[in-house]
Design an enzyme around this catalytic site. Structure first.
Site, PDB file in Angstrom:
ATOM      1  N   ASN A 107     -11.220  -2.485  -4.995  1.00  0.00           N
ATOM      2  CA  ASN A 107     -10.464  -1.490  -5.765  1.00  0.00           C
ATOM      3  C   ASN A 107     -11.144  -1.108  -7.091  1.00  0.00           C
ATOM      4  OD1 ASN A 107      -7.204  -2.716  -4.666  1.00  0.00           O
ATOM      5  ND2 ASN A 107      -8.322  -0.936  -3.954  1.00  0.00           N
ATOM      6  N   ASP A 125       0.825  -1.214   0.000  1.00  0.00           N
ATOM      7  CA  ASP A 125       0.000   0.000   0.000  1.00  0.00           C
ATOM      8  C   ASP A 125       0.862   1.269   0.000  1.00  0.00           C
ATOM      9  OD1 ASP A 125      -2.453   1.256  -0.099  1.00  0.00           O
ATOM     10  OD2 ASP A 125      -2.681   1.343   2.078  1.00  0.00           O
TER      11      ASP A 125
HETATM   12  C1  IPE Z   1      -5.410  -2.629  -0.021  1.00  0.00           C
HETATM   13  O1  IPE Z   1      -5.137  -1.290  -0.156  1.00  0.00           O
HETATM   14  C2  IPE Z   1      -5.437  -3.288  -1.376  1.00  0.00           C
HETATM   15  C3  IPE Z   1      -4.150  -3.446  -2.029  1.00  0.00           C
HETATM   16  C4  IPE Z   1      -2.990  -3.098  -1.566  1.00  0.00           C
HETATM   17  C5  IPE Z   1      -4.198  -4.069  -3.331  1.00  0.00           C
HETATM   18  P1  IPE Z   1      -6.300  -0.199  -0.273  1.00  0.00           P
HETATM   19  O2  IPE Z   1      -5.629   1.082  -0.571  1.00  0.00           O
HETATM   20  O3  IPE Z   1      -7.336  -0.649  -1.251  1.00  0.00           O
HETATM   21  O4  IPE Z   1      -6.921  -0.236   1.178  1.00  0.00           O
HETATM   22  P2  IPE Z   1      -7.836   0.839   1.918  1.00  0.00           P
HETATM   23  O5  IPE Z   1      -8.897   1.277   0.936  1.00  0.00           O
HETATM   24  O6  IPE Z   1      -6.955   1.985   2.309  1.00  0.00           O
HETATM   25  O7  IPE Z   1      -8.386   0.127   3.112  1.00  0.00           O
HETATM   26  C1  IPE Z   2      -1.791   0.227  -3.329  1.00  0.00           C
HETATM   27  O1  IPE Z   2      -1.529   1.571  -3.372  1.00  0.00           O
HETATM   28  C2  IPE Z   2      -2.012  -0.384  -4.690  1.00  0.00           C
HETATM   29  C3  IPE Z   2      -3.407  -0.714  -4.988  1.00  0.00           C
HETATM   30  C4  IPE Z   2      -4.389  -0.658  -4.157  1.00  0.00           C
HETATM   31  C5  IPE Z   2      -3.682  -1.152  -6.345  1.00  0.00           C
HETATM   32  P1  IPE Z   2      -2.691   2.647  -3.364  1.00  0.00           P
HETATM   33  O2  IPE Z   2      -3.078   2.954  -4.765  1.00  0.00           O
HETATM   34  O3  IPE Z   2      -3.809   2.200  -2.493  1.00  0.00           O
HETATM   35  O4  IPE Z   2      -1.962   3.891  -2.736  1.00  0.00           O
HETATM   36  P2  IPE Z   2      -2.533   4.854  -1.618  1.00  0.00           P
HETATM   37  O5  IPE Z   2      -2.927   3.997  -0.458  1.00  0.00           O
HETATM   38  O6  IPE Z   2      -3.702   5.563  -2.230  1.00  0.00           O
HETATM   39  O7  IPE Z   2      -1.383   5.759  -1.305  1.00  0.00           O
HETATM   40 MG    MG Z   3      -4.150   2.378  -0.510  1.00  0.00          MG
END
Ligand code: IPE
Ligand code: IPE
Ligand code: MG
Length: 257
Positions: free
Chosen positions: A81, A33
């Site tokens: 997502n 993340d």
């Molecule tokens: C979890 O991260 C999913 C992945 C890393 C693929 P998110 O960014 O989707 O999680 P939340 O929304 O902050 O809980």
């Molecule tokens: C994790 O990084 C990757 C996916 C969920 C695909 P994020 O895209 O959630 O990055 P942040 O949490 O918004 O910084």
């Molecule tokens: Mg994230």
């Protein structure tokens, strides 16, 4: 000694030679993340964070191979997502396809065995085709299992198993008394994989975000503020070192209590 000095990795720190194989986690799960936040902080579009994150994935698979880790499961896309803007999703699909093509040689050279968990029916056909090619090619590789969780949701997985078991009971193939933790676990995507010993989350959020809800019952949790594109080999080794210091009781007592 100042903290900064003691925290500096030494040559030994870089190899984990002092941690015997059986004291390393057998299966590590990672919530990758913070890509978007990292990119925004650099003044870059969010997708640059995803692009840079691929290099960290490469470092993780290499390091796991080197350390003899049996399996590593990476959260690439959650079932939630899909709520993101279409342009970001399109880029993620493109990146995934590119990864599956470009990393094929490395996966084969390192002897990694690819596995993919999650729903297949919402992914583009081009991604599925590249995925199946790499899955087939790497199927008998002897090394670390590289498990990619794509369109994966823990609740979705548990619901899928419940539905499958209910259908079998209704069809008279199974009795409800035959459903136990083992039969349930044997229907999960992760069947056959070792229990998850360590779950890492980068980006600082202290939550599970629907990842492997059944499987992390007794996993040790390790969260770092560092965002995924900047997560380094030293950070990864640090998480394994800290894992070794944890007292795992699995609901029981310590040996000397
Ligand atoms: C979890 O991260 C999913 C992945 C890393 C693929 P998110 O960014 O989707 O999680 P939340 O929304 O902050 O809980
Ligand atoms: C994790 O990084 C990757 C996916 C969920 C695909 P994020 O895209 O959630 O990055 P942040 O949490 O918004 O910084
Ligand atoms: Mg994230």
């Amino acid at each position: 000694m100042p903290i900064s000095d003691s925290a500096k990795p030494t040559a030994d720190d870089d190899k984990l030679d002092d941690i015997p194989l059986d004291q390393r986690p057998a299966h590590i799960a990672i919530i990758m993340d913070g890509n978007g936040r990292w990119a925004t902080a650099q003044g870059l579009p969010r997708i640059e964070g995803h692009r840079r994150g691929v290099a960290t994935v490469r470092m993780i698979s290499e390091t796991c191979t080197e350390l003899g880790i049996q399996a590593v499961t990476l959260y690439c896309l959650s079932s939630e997502n899909w709520k993101r803007p279409q342009a970001e999703l399109d880029f993620l699909m493109h990146l995934l396809e590119q990864y599956l093509i470009e990393e094929r040689r490395t996966i084969m050279d390192q002897g990694l065995r690819l596995k993919v968990i999650g729903r297949r029916d919402r992914l583009p056909a081009t991604v599925i085709a590249e995925m199946d090619r790499t899955l087939e090619m790497s199927a008998s590789n002897p090394g670390t299992q590289l498990v990619l969780a794509i369109d994966y949701g823990g609740r979705d997985e548990i619901t899928m198993v419940a539905r499958e078991l209910a259908d079998e009971v209704a069809a008279g193939k199974l009795t409800s008394a035959e459903i136990n933790e083992d039969t349930f676990a044997s229907r999960l995507y992760t069947k056959g994989l070792p229990e998850i010993d360590l779950m890492i989350r980068t980006g600082g959020d202290m939550r599970v975000s629907n990842f492997l809800l059944w499987q992390i019952s007794y996993a040790e949790l390790w969260v770092t503020e560092t965002c995924w594109p900047e997560f380094s080999r030293a950070d990864f080794l640090d998480s394994i070192r800290q894992f070794k210091t944890r007292q795992r009781r699995f609901g029981g007592l310590n040996v000397n209590e």
